[in-house]
Design a protein around this motif. Structure first.
Motif, short mmCIF file in Angstrom:
data_model
loop_
_atom_site.label_atom_id
_atom_site.label_comp_id
_atom_site.label_asym_id
_atom_site.label_seq_id
_atom_site.Cartn_x
_atom_site.Cartn_y
_atom_site.Cartn_z
N SER A 40 -19.30 22.36 -16.14
CA SER A 40 -18.13 23.19 -15.88
C SER A 40 -16.96 22.32 -15.42
CB SER A 40 -18.52 24.24 -14.85
OG SER A 40 -17.40 24.93 -14.40
N ALA A 59 -21.53 27.22 -19.19
CA ALA A 59 -20.59 26.44 -18.38
C ALA A 59 -19.16 26.75 -18.80
CB ALA A 59 -20.88 24.95 -18.52
N SER A 111 -16.41 28.38 -16.42
CA SER A 111 -15.16 27.67 -16.17
C SER A 111 -13.97 28.59 -16.39
CB SER A 111 -15.01 26.48 -17.12
OG SER A 111 -16.13 25.64 -17.03
N ASN A 146 -15.71 20.92 -9.03
CA ASN A 146 -17.03 21.20 -9.61
C ASN A 146 -17.85 19.93 -9.80
OD1 ASN A 146 -17.75 24.09 -10.29
ND2 ASN A 146 -15.59 24.00 -10.88
N PRO A 153 -21.70 25.78 -9.33
CA PRO A 153 -20.31 26.01 -9.74
C PRO A 153 -19.48 26.74 -8.68
CG PRO A 153 -21.75 26.36 -11.60
CD PRO A 153 -22.64 26.15 -10.40
#
Lengths: 594, 594
Positions: free
Chosen positions: B122, B284, B288, B323, B333
């Motif tokens: 991420s 991921a 994000s 991250n 995360p």
């Protein structure tokens, strides 16, 4: 009025919509019959080698190509709206079929059943799109992306056939895999196969260029000469088959078609194994969309020449029925082909009945002629494919798009490179995605300009392009795009930037003349702008809002919250706000007509 | 000028761009220090139970929540542009982490390493977006879709915590799985746990509503009362931990946090196993994007209150660094959280240094306080989560979008239903897809109108809305949309339909006032329209083409092929063509100014 016209006018409109055959069958006459029959004979002769070749390209037994051209043609004749489209296996779809089946892995079903399943899924998907009138989805493939994809596919297809010309074993879905396979196989080249393949290829290229003039010189009429040239591949098939048979070349390593069942298309069933279905549904969707786009552009081109109309949603139903037909009779995914349709059209086909006669011709061929192609070398079929697909390869789209727009150029280049490097499925998916992303990117940063009054007129223009009058207390901003989620935040950011460090500012006017839509995200951004400007002591106004956009805004609370007004024209906005300032009172909302 | 301002002005702009810390650190003074320190103490107290709770939600050991709040906060303070954003684990991202790790299957790595890897991927994705300035991608999540997703996630999160309140074992990623798990587990309910959980939940709800007024009544100032209310969860933690310890409830089936290492965050490494990476890259990316959207909207809301600016691309870098930091120090995360940032802001934080002090506070807590939470019941943490996320649940977006636009309503409804029924990953992906599809669908069928002259004016309006003058030989068509691949074919179809059965027609004028772009696909359609009309003996003209569009057209051959002219205004077009007809000569292309 002809009897069947009366019949169709008495039927419910849904029936006539879904059965275009009712529209033309009643007015069928001897004149149309003779045109259709001549076209059907010529198309049949052309289709026999082509069908075998595309089955080879799809990695299927040769008879599958013929089967895929019989029932599908008949079903399209009943359900399709084009008068002259010829449906059957085509190069790009056959390549995509091979890629889909090659990636299937071990699902416990044979290759032939997998092909039937792919045709079934593709047919079902097309029918679904047609019934729900979703043909517009095909528009998400931009023209340049299609051109790039077809060009790259042509290169892949031609390369994939080189192994048959060289008489070696090789496999692969991407250009690199194919070239690597060819390179490793160079040691096993069969030179007799090469001799057959190269001479067949050379002959077919010559047929394209030189046969028609030759036939004209020996006295044939232009139409007959044209048709003779179209039948060229049949000569190559006959000559090389005879050579292999007479010289016993099959025993010397020349790969031949071999035993082909002497029978009508069999009744077959696709697999309904959930693993197989879920593995094939993605490829089936891609095949359907590519097939539909190819088919509809051929159909529309031909229809336009005779001032006929095509119904895209009914075309989906026609092609869907054709693919379901293919899956039930030993075929594989089919669509409307360019070359066969043009031949059909040029040879004088008048109605879809020509297709039905072609199907009859192919059925007779499947029954009677299949023993004759036992010794047909695969190299000849490969030559047929190579010569056919190289006409698809056209890199001029790169030059054209480069000059017109870098965004379109990027989409084309990515599509071509990814198709060559990673195969047809990745290539076409990437092409669709990148077209959409580029469109979203472009509309996500709309052109915005501060405008001022062109002196002595009621026109307002960009301050950077024109000498215009400005007012210190008023900022007029023109935005050149509909406002929606992808550009809502950009709109906010830009307006905040423009307002920053303008301490004397009292009014911001957003000119909406080019705003065709404001979605809920953009509405929220306008509300945020309104609130933020209010906190700064600045009023927010709109001008030149279009009728449908205004109707929509009235469904929200935005107009109640708006600190300023909505003005019919930009000029009226500036006049009202200037007068209000000199007279020291606020413009009233009621005083402004919408 | 302060020393470090001079320093930053001497540094290359790339350095100051990527290190916003240089911008504020030099002007740091005692006044800012005291504001930051007070805010940090309050945020630290609030974060201890919250961090433990979100680790529990993500399915990780409790200390991971504290670790995820230390280095990430420091890194964001260096690289981020918001002065007051507080970075760490948040509810929705923790739920998405749990879903991603739960779907991982057996890849041979433990859950904790998988969480590190997810944070690493991420972070890398966010950094990549930031360096390539691709922050605009986050705009493809429309506001209504985000609202719907957050609401559905809140319901999922609250439901997922019921098992801790009831003291039973259950699992599941979707609402149905969770409810099913709770139903099957009803027999194992631990009533002591229920008592703790329900009273903690009730207490926390009361803290939200009733504690602040109470504190005011007993004489605290408004700020202190507010801060006291924010620390409410700490009271619940202390009270239930003491109760469990004193009464020995852990032996009677109450699930407790248990042993937590008494240490600073460890140095950890994500997995670089290709199987794990490829399984986690999709989740991921979703994490994000959701994290970035949540964070940036909090950051912008807070920045606007103090007239500060946020740079979205640099925010990507700040969150990316945070991250990566989380992945190297035993976290998972993270993103900018709403409630903690608001508390930080309200408590008087002035610079990102407040974040650094918070990190210090949490590090001390990790070293000294962890033995004290051994007996903390998980039911209390679940209560903290439930009370926090229920404030996210807000169905009013459904009503709002229903009134404003059915398209937005559909997107929201689909997002909510799919998130509940199939989980967060499917839900948010579907939301993005359906937003884009709806946008493409709307623009693929642009509004087109035949227009005529409003008598006595130079204005041209829709013939169906206004009484206008028309000329038999001239068809004027206005199109309300940019022309691009998704609507190019529709444009062709509509114009052919309008032209059909107009035998007297000599000119078609396409009014392009609302056309902000013509892409290559649309250009090809215009060429096709031009050629088709030419075959019918009709000339094709454009009017009111915008400057940038005209510049683009000049890069193509279209203007050479165009049978008609390009007119500056629609009125001039009609006048010229009418005069040309009465004077029996063609309008010359040169006579028309562009």
């Amino acid at each position: 009025m002809a009897p069947s016209s009366r019949l169709s006018s008495r039927l419910p409109s849904a029936v006539t919509r879904y059965l275009p055959v009712l529209d033309w069958a009643g007015r069928y006459d001897r004149d149309k019959f003779s045109g259709d029959l001549v076209a059907a004979i010529i198309v049949t002769i052309m289709l026999i080698p082509q069908s075998l070749a595309y089955a080879l390209l799809a990695g299927l037994p040769p008879e599958a190509g013929i089967y895929a051209s019989i029932l599908p043609i008949v079903l399209y004749a009943i359900f399709g709206t084009s008068r002259t489209l010829a449906v059957g296996p085509v190069a790009v779809v056959s390549l995509m079929t091979a890629a889909a089946l090659g990636n299937l892995g071990d699902q416990g079903i044979d290759y032939v059943t997998a092909a039937l399943t792919l045709a079934f899924l593709s047919g079902a998907f097309l029918l679904l799109l047609g019934v729900f009138r979703l043909g517009f989805l095909a528009n998400f493939l931009s023209h340049p992306v299609i051109s790039g994809f077809i060009t790259a596919s042509g290169i892949l297809i031609a390369t994939s056939q080189l192994k048959h010309i060289l008489g070696i074993k090789a496999s692969g879905d991407t250009l690199i895999e194919m070239l690597h396979g060819l390179w490793s196989g160079l040691g096993q080249i069969n030179w007799i196969t090469v001799a057959i393949g190269v001479s067949a290829t050379a002959f077919l290229f010559w047929v394209r260029r030189g046969l028609k003039p030759l036939l004209r010189r020996i006295g044939l009429g232009p139409t007959l000469a044209d048709m003779g040239a179209k039948a060229g591949p049949v000569f190559a098939v006959i000559a090389t088959t005879l050579a292999v048979w007479a010289l016993g070349l099959a025993d010397r390593g020349v790969d031949i078609v071999g035993a082909v069942p002497q029978a009508l298309p069999p009744l077959t069933m696709p697999s309904f194994n959930p693993g197989v279905l879920s593995a094939l549904i993605g490829p089936a969707i891609l095949i359907s969309i590519i097939g539909f786009v190819e088919s509809i552009s051929v159909a529309q081109t031909l229809a336009a020449k005779r001032r006929q109309r095509i119904d895209p949603d009914q075309e989906l139903i026609g092609l869907g029925a054709a693919n379901i037909g293919a899956s039930l009779t030993g075929g594989f995914p089919v669509t409307g082909g360019f070359s066969r349709s043009v031949v059909n059209f040029d040879a004088g086909a008048r109605t879809p009945a020509a297709g039905a006669y072609t199907a009859l011709g192919l059925a007779i061929a499947a029954l009677l002629l299949t023993p004759l192609i036992h010794f047909l070398p695969k190299a000849t079929l490969a030559a047929t494919i190579i010569v056919a697909v190289l006409s698809l390869v056209d890199f001029s789209i790169l030059k054209r798009s480069w000059h017109y727009s870098r965004a379109d150029f990027t989409a084309v280049l990515v599509t071509i490179l990814l198709t060559l490097a990673l195969g047809v499925e990745v290539g076409v998916s990437a092409g669709v995605l990148i077209s959409i992303l580029i469109h979203l990117y472009k509309t996500s940063r709309p052109h915005m300009a501060i405008v001022g009054q062109v002196p002595g007129t009621e026109h307002y223009r960009n301050i950077h392009r024109h000498d215009v009058d400005l007012h210190d207390a008023i900022l007029s901003v023109h935005v050149d795009e509909s406002l929606y989620f992808a550009n809502a935040r950009h709109l906010e950011d830009r307006i905040y930037d423009m307002v920053a460090e303008r301490d004397d500012l009292k009014h911001v006017i957003l000119m909406c003349a080019a705003v065709n839509e404001i979605d809920l995200s953009a509405l929220e951004s306008l509300e945020a702008i309104n609130a933020r400007l209010d906190a700064l002591g600045v009023k927010f106004h709109l001008s030149e809002v279009k009728g449908p956009v205004m109707d929509r805004l009235k469904c929200s609370h935005f107009l109640d919250q708006l600190t300023g007004c909505v003005f019919l024209t930009q000029h009226r906005a500036v006049q009202t706000l200037c007068n209000a300032r000199t007279e020291h009172h606020r413009p009233s909302k009621d005083g402004v007509s919408l």
